[in-house]
Design a protein around this motif. Structure first.
Motif, short mmCIF file in Angstrom:
data_model
loop_
_atom_site.label_atom_id
_atom_site.label_comp_id
_atom_site.label_asym_id
_atom_site.label_seq_id
_atom_site.Cartn_x
_atom_site.Cartn_y
_atom_site.Cartn_z
N ALA A 1 0.08 -8.50 -7.23
CA ALA A 1 0.93 -8.96 -8.34
C ALA A 1 2.39 -9.09 -7.91
O ALA A 1 3.14 -9.87 -8.50
CB ALA A 1 0.80 -8.00 -9.52
N ARG A 2 2.81 -8.34 -6.88
CA ARG A 2 4.18 -8.41 -6.40
C ARG A 2 4.28 -9.20 -5.10
O ARG A 2 5.31 -9.17 -4.43
CB ARG A 2 4.73 -6.99 -6.19
CG ARG A 2 4.68 -6.12 -7.43
CD ARG A 2 5.43 -4.82 -7.21
NE ARG A 2 6.84 -5.10 -7.00
CZ ARG A 2 7.60 -4.43 -6.13
NH1 ARG A 2 7.07 -3.46 -5.39
NH2 ARG A 2 8.88 -4.71 -5.98
N GLY A 3 3.19 -9.90 -4.74
CA GLY A 3 3.21 -10.71 -3.53
C GLY A 3 3.28 -9.90 -2.26
O GLY A 3 3.79 -10.38 -1.24
N MET A 4 2.76 -8.67 -2.30
CA MET A 4 2.84 -7.79 -1.14
C MET A 4 1.51 -7.80 -0.37
O MET A 4 0.44 -7.97 -0.95
CB MET A 4 3.18 -6.35 -1.58
CG MET A 4 4.50 -6.24 -2.30
SD MET A 4 4.80 -4.59 -2.98
CE MET A 4 4.92 -3.62 -1.47
N ALA A 5 1.61 -7.61 0.94
CA ALA A 5 0.42 -7.57 1.79
C ALA A 5 0.05 -6.13 2.10
O ALA A 5 0.92 -5.27 2.22
CB ALA A 5 0.67 -8.35 3.08
N LEU A 6 -1.24 -5.88 2.24
CA LEU A 6 -1.74 -4.56 2.62
C LEU A 6 -2.49 -4.70 3.93
O LEU A 6 -3.48 -5.44 4.03
CB LEU A 6 -2.65 -3.99 1.55
CG LEU A 6 -3.30 -2.64 1.87
CD1 LEU A 6 -2.23 -1.58 2.08
CD2 LEU A 6 -4.25 -2.21 0.76
N ILE A 7 -2.01 -4.02 4.94
CA ILE A 7 -2.61 -4.09 6.27
C ILE A 7 -3.37 -2.79 6.51
O ILE A 7 -2.77 -1.71 6.58
CB ILE A 7 -1.53 -4.29 7.35
CG1 ILE A 7 -0.74 -5.57 7.06
CG2 ILE A 7 -2.17 -4.37 8.73
CD1 ILE A 7 0.46 -5.76 7.97
N LEU A 8 -4.69 -2.89 6.63
CA LEU A 8 -5.54 -1.72 6.85
C LEU A 8 -6.01 -1.68 8.30
O LEU A 8 -6.16 -2.73 8.94
CB LEU A 8 -6.75 -1.75 5.91
CG LEU A 8 -6.44 -1.68 4.41
CD1 LEU A 8 -7.75 -1.72 3.62
CD2 LEU A 8 -5.66 -0.43 4.08
#
Length: 306
Positions: free
Chosen positions: A175-182
């Motif tokens: 929703a905030r245009g953020m990426a999650l790198i796992l």
């Protein structure tokens, strides 16, 4: 001269005898003081254990002090237990009405509303959700502190717990245009999968709230000989060094984020979960340079809490 010499020998013998007696008496007094201190540490100090007629004034004062200290300690622990029980009971009783409040606000949002009523309904839904979150966290925290919730660490891979923690936070990030790198890792540790996922979710949720829109949150894993370290790194505003020892306190919130959503209990709960299973939580951060929260989990069952 013979009588004088004999008198000198007697005086010398008496002096030696007195010195030996004094040393023995001092040693006995020290032993008894040591016994008192040990009994106080073990919380087994009782008035009748020491015969006051045989104690020096120092021993007597020490006994009264330690006895009073032990009683005070017991009372403080009892009062703390009562407070924890009260928090747990009140929080538990609040869960049903809060859940109903959340449900009714959701139903209200699905109905056609006047244009000027929609912002009010949205604000009500947001506050109800915040109240639900706070109630749930208080229940979990108070029960854990009271020993009512037991963690069951077991050996296993850490990646499933990381993915489980990320799932509920991912919509907030998107929703905030953020990426999650796992990470892709086969590292293992000894941990309680459910509660460790809870701790990681709190760390990820913090990053989703405080890191700037459009940035990335990175989760990485590093396996050492004794611990497995899980890092949650963000590009947020960072934490001043003066506050880093306080952010794990219950309900503490930095003045710089006081206007943002949050109640200041997520990091406290995450640290409690880490320590309850033989691990620990630390932060590395500089103001304006983001933060990295590191969750350390034991890799050996002997290092994990029972």
């Amino acid at each position: 001269m013979t009588v004088f010499a004999a008198a000198c020998l007697l005086l010398a013998a008496a002096a030696v005898g007195f010195a030996v007696w004094s040393r023995v008496r001092a040693a006995r007094t020290l032993r008894r003081l040591e016994q008192m201190l040990q009994a106080a540490e073990d919380e087994t100090l009782l008035e009748q254990q020491f015969d006051e007629s045989r104690l020096s004034a120092l021993e007597s004062r020490m006994r009264h002090y330690l006895t009073g200290h032990a009683v005070t300690g017991v009372r403080v622990r009892q009062e703390k237990a009562r407070i924890q029980s009260l928090i747990s009971d009140v929080s538990h009783q609040l869960r049903t009405p809060v859940a109903n409040l959340v449900l009714y606000t959701q139903l209200l949002a699905e109905r056609p509303l006047p244009a000027d009523a929609r912002p009010l309904a949205d604000a009500l839904a947001g506050q109800a959700e915040k109240l639900r979150f706070l109630t749930d966290v208080l229940v979990k925290t108070s029960r854990m502190e009271a020993g009512l919730l037991q963690l069951h660490p077991a050996a296993g891979p850490v990646l499933p717990a990381i993915r489980k923690a990320a799932a509920p936070v991912l919509p907030k990030l998107e929703a905030r245009g953020m990426a999650l790198i796992l990470p892709e890792t086969d590292a293992e540790a000894v941990f309680d999968a459910k509660w460790t996922a809870e701790a990681l979710e709190n760390l990820l949720d913090n990053a989703a709230k405080y890191a700037p829109a459009g940035s990335a949150v990175t989760v990485s894993v590093c396996a050492y000989e004794l611990f497995c370290r899980i890092d949650v790194a963000d590009c947020g505003p960072g934490i001043p060094e003066a506050e880093q020892s306080r952010i794990f306190q219950r309900f503490y919130r930095s003045p710089s984020v006081a206007e943002q959503e949050g109640v200041g209990i997520g990091l406290f709960l995450a640290r409690e979960i880490a320590e309850a299973q033989g691990g620990y939580l630390k932060v590395a951060s500089r103001a304006g340079e983001g933060s990295t929260f590191s969750l350390f989990l034991p890799r050996d069952a002997r290092g994990a809490a029972p």
